[in-house]
Design a protein around this motif. Structure first.
Motif, PDB file in Angstrom:
ATOM      1  N   VAL A  42       0.808  -1.224   0.000  1.00 36.84           N
ATOM      2  CA  VAL A  42       0.000   0.000   0.000  1.00 36.84           C
ATOM      3  C   VAL A  42       0.843   1.278   0.000  1.00 36.84           C
ATOM      4  N   PRO A  43       1.876   1.389   0.857  1.00 34.60           N
ATOM      5  CA  PRO A  43       2.653   2.638   0.880  1.00 34.60           C
ATOM      6  C   PRO A  43       3.312   2.969  -0.454  1.00 34.60           C
ATOM      7  N   TYR A  44       3.694   1.953  -1.222  1.00 32.03           N
ATOM      8  CA  TYR A  44       4.340   2.226  -2.508  1.00 32.03           C
ATOM      9  C   TYR A  44       3.358   2.824  -3.508  1.00 32.03           C
ATOM     10  N   THR A  45       2.118   2.341  -3.486  1.00 31.52           N
ATOM     11  CA  THR A  45       1.119   2.903  -4.395  1.00 31.52           C
ATOM     12  C   THR A  45       0.741   4.319  -3.976  1.00 31.52           C
ATOM     13  N   MET A  46       0.677   4.574  -2.672  1.00 28.34           N
ATOM     14  CA  MET A  46       0.353   5.912  -2.198  1.00 28.34           C
ATOM     15  C   MET A  46       1.490   6.888  -2.479  1.00 28.34           C
ATOM     16  N   THR A  47       2.725   6.409  -2.328  1.00 30.02           N
ATOM     17  CA  THR A  47       3.872   7.258  -2.659  1.00 30.02           C
ATOM     18  C   THR A  47       3.904   7.549  -4.153  1.00 30.02           C
ATOM     19  N   PRO A  92       0.937 -12.814  -3.091  1.00 30.38           N
ATOM     20  CA  PRO A  92      -0.085 -13.860  -3.182  1.00 30.38           C
ATOM     21  C   PRO A  92      -1.316 -13.295  -3.878  1.00 30.38           C
ATOM     22  N   LYS A  93      -2.208 -14.184  -4.327  1.00 30.31           N
ATOM     23  CA  LYS A  93      -3.327 -13.775  -5.179  1.00 30.31           C
ATOM     24  C   LYS A  93      -4.169 -12.663  -4.564  1.00 30.31           C
ATOM     25  N   LYS A  94      -4.539 -12.802  -3.306  1.00 33.32           N
ATOM     26  CA  LYS A  94      -5.390 -11.804  -2.655  1.00 33.32           C
ATOM     27  C   LYS A  94      -4.718 -10.443  -2.608  1.00 33.32           C
ATOM     28  N   GLU A  95      -3.442 -10.431  -2.220  1.00 33.82           N
ATOM     29  CA  GLU A  95      -2.693  -9.176  -2.150  1.00 33.82           C
ATOM     30  C   GLU A  95      -2.447  -8.609  -3.537  1.00 33.82           C
ATOM     31  N   LYS A  96      -2.243  -9.505  -4.502  1.00 33.34           N
ATOM     32  CA  LYS A  96      -2.031  -9.084  -5.891  1.00 33.34           C
ATOM     33  C   LYS A  96      -3.234  -8.299  -6.404  1.00 33.34           C
ATOM     34  N   LEU A  97      -4.430  -8.826  -6.138  1.00 28.05           N
ATOM     35  CA  LEU A  97      -5.660  -8.161  -6.559  1.00 28.05           C
ATOM     36  C   LEU A  97      -5.845  -6.833  -5.832  1.00 28.05           C
ATOM     37  N   LYS A  98      -5.507  -6.818  -4.547  1.00 26.22           N
ATOM     38  CA  LYS A  98      -5.645  -5.610  -3.746  1.00 26.22           C
ATOM     39  C   LYS A  98      -4.764  -4.481  -4.268  1.00 26.22           C
ATOM     40  N   ILE A  99      -3.487  -4.777  -4.483  1.00 24.28           N
ATOM     41  CA  ILE A  99      -2.549  -3.747  -4.939  1.00 24.28           C
ATOM     42  C   ILE A  99      -2.824  -3.350  -6.388  1.00 24.28           C
ATOM     43  N   ALA A 104      -4.876   0.911  -9.886  1.00 29.98           N
ATOM     44  CA  ALA A 104      -5.860   1.425 -10.836  1.00 29.98           C
ATOM     45  C   ALA A 104      -6.526   2.687 -10.295  1.00 29.98           C
ATOM     46  N   ILE A 105      -6.825   2.687  -8.984  1.00 32.59           N
ATOM     47  CA  ILE A 105      -7.429   3.860  -8.355  1.00 32.59           C
ATOM     48  C   ILE A 105      -6.470   5.048  -8.396  1.00 32.59           C
ATOM     49  N   VAL A 106      -5.190   4.781  -8.103  1.00 28.37           N
ATOM     50  CA  VAL A 106      -4.171   5.831  -8.138  1.00 28.37           C
ATOM     51  C   VAL A 106      -4.093   6.473  -9.518  1.00 28.37           C
ATOM     52  N   MET A 107      -4.056   5.653 -10.552  1.00 33.95           N
ATOM     53  CA  MET A 107      -3.964   6.184 -11.914  1.00 33.95           C
ATOM     54  C   MET A 107      -5.239   6.927 -12.305  1.00 33.95           C
TER      55      MET A 107
END
Length: 249
Positions: A42-47, A92-99, A104-107
């Protein structure tokens, strides 16, 4: 742009680059182990969102005399995209989908800011709109270490708060804070003033608890020792497992 303004912008670029490159150790481990383990993406996408918005804000047709802001945040955006894609690859799959969803939201948010600022706003209104967006997410990024600071106070240990990363958070925030003051730009000065203050608090905590490094309570380390996307289990909790090295971004 006067000399002092330019010099502090250069300092901000140098210290900012160090912070963006700091998670390389974390991602080296992820690649070697082919697993994201307990690390958070999460922090990497927010950064990434912060870098994109700040880079856009620094462009001449949005705000004058801020190209140094665009340069470092443009570089930071490229680095963070690499981190995000690497994380998705080994998560893992669940985290992959989450990030992936968060990316997508960030973009989408960035694209909306760009579209609105280009086609609906002009002059000072464009600067204010983009400045507010960039400032909000800069504060969010700088606020990421609050959880690790809480852990340090509770465990009375700096095991999960690396000194040099805390130092460069302070130096980076302070450099851009002064840059914003000299340029009379509150959208740069305010969020980085927050960053400078939080960096100062981290350093104070470090010097208070520096002698207790490595003595954290093990039950809290695995789930709570996340600072801007990192986690580090203690040796006591993991037996003979290798101790992770904490990073920030």
């Amino acid at each position: 742009m006067d000399i002092a303004h330019f010099v502090f912008g250069l300092f901000g670029n140098a210290f900012g680059l160090f912070l963006f490159l700091a998670p390389i150790i974390t991602f080296k481990r992820i690649i070697v182990n082919k697993s994201t383990e307990k690390f958070s993406g999460v922090p990497y996408t927010m950064t990434l969102l912060n870098c994109l918005l700040s880079a856009w804000y620094g462009l001449p047709f949005v705000s004058p005399d801020n190209m140094l802001v665009t340069i470092i945040n443009g570089a930071g955006a490229v680095i963070e995209i690499i981190y995000v894609f690497t994380f998705i690859l080994f998560a893992p799959k669940k985290e992959k989908l989450k990030i992936s969803g968060l990316f997508a939201i960030v973009m989408t948010i960035f694209s909306a800011v760009v579209f609105i600022s280009l086609f609906a706003l002009h002059g000072n209104s464009r600067k204010v709109f983009c400045g507010f967006a960039a400032a909000i997410f800069s504060i969010i990024m700088y606020g990421s270490p609050l959880s690790i600071m809480r852990l340090v106070i509770r465990t009375k240990s700096v095991e999960f708060m690396p000194f040099f990363l805390s130092l460069f958070v302070f130096l980076c925030g302070t450099s851009w804070f002064v840059f914003g003051l000299l340029g009379r730009d509150p959208f740069i000065a305010v969020p980085n003033g927050v960053g400078s203050a939080l960096g100062t608090l981290q350093l104070i905590l470090y010097f208070i608890y520096r002698k207790n490094k490595g003595n954290a309570k093990t039950k809290t380390t695995q789930e709570e020792s996340m600072e801007m996307g990192t986690a580090k289990p203690s040796k006591n909790a993991m037996g003979d497992e290798e101790e992770l090295k904490g990073d920030t971004s």
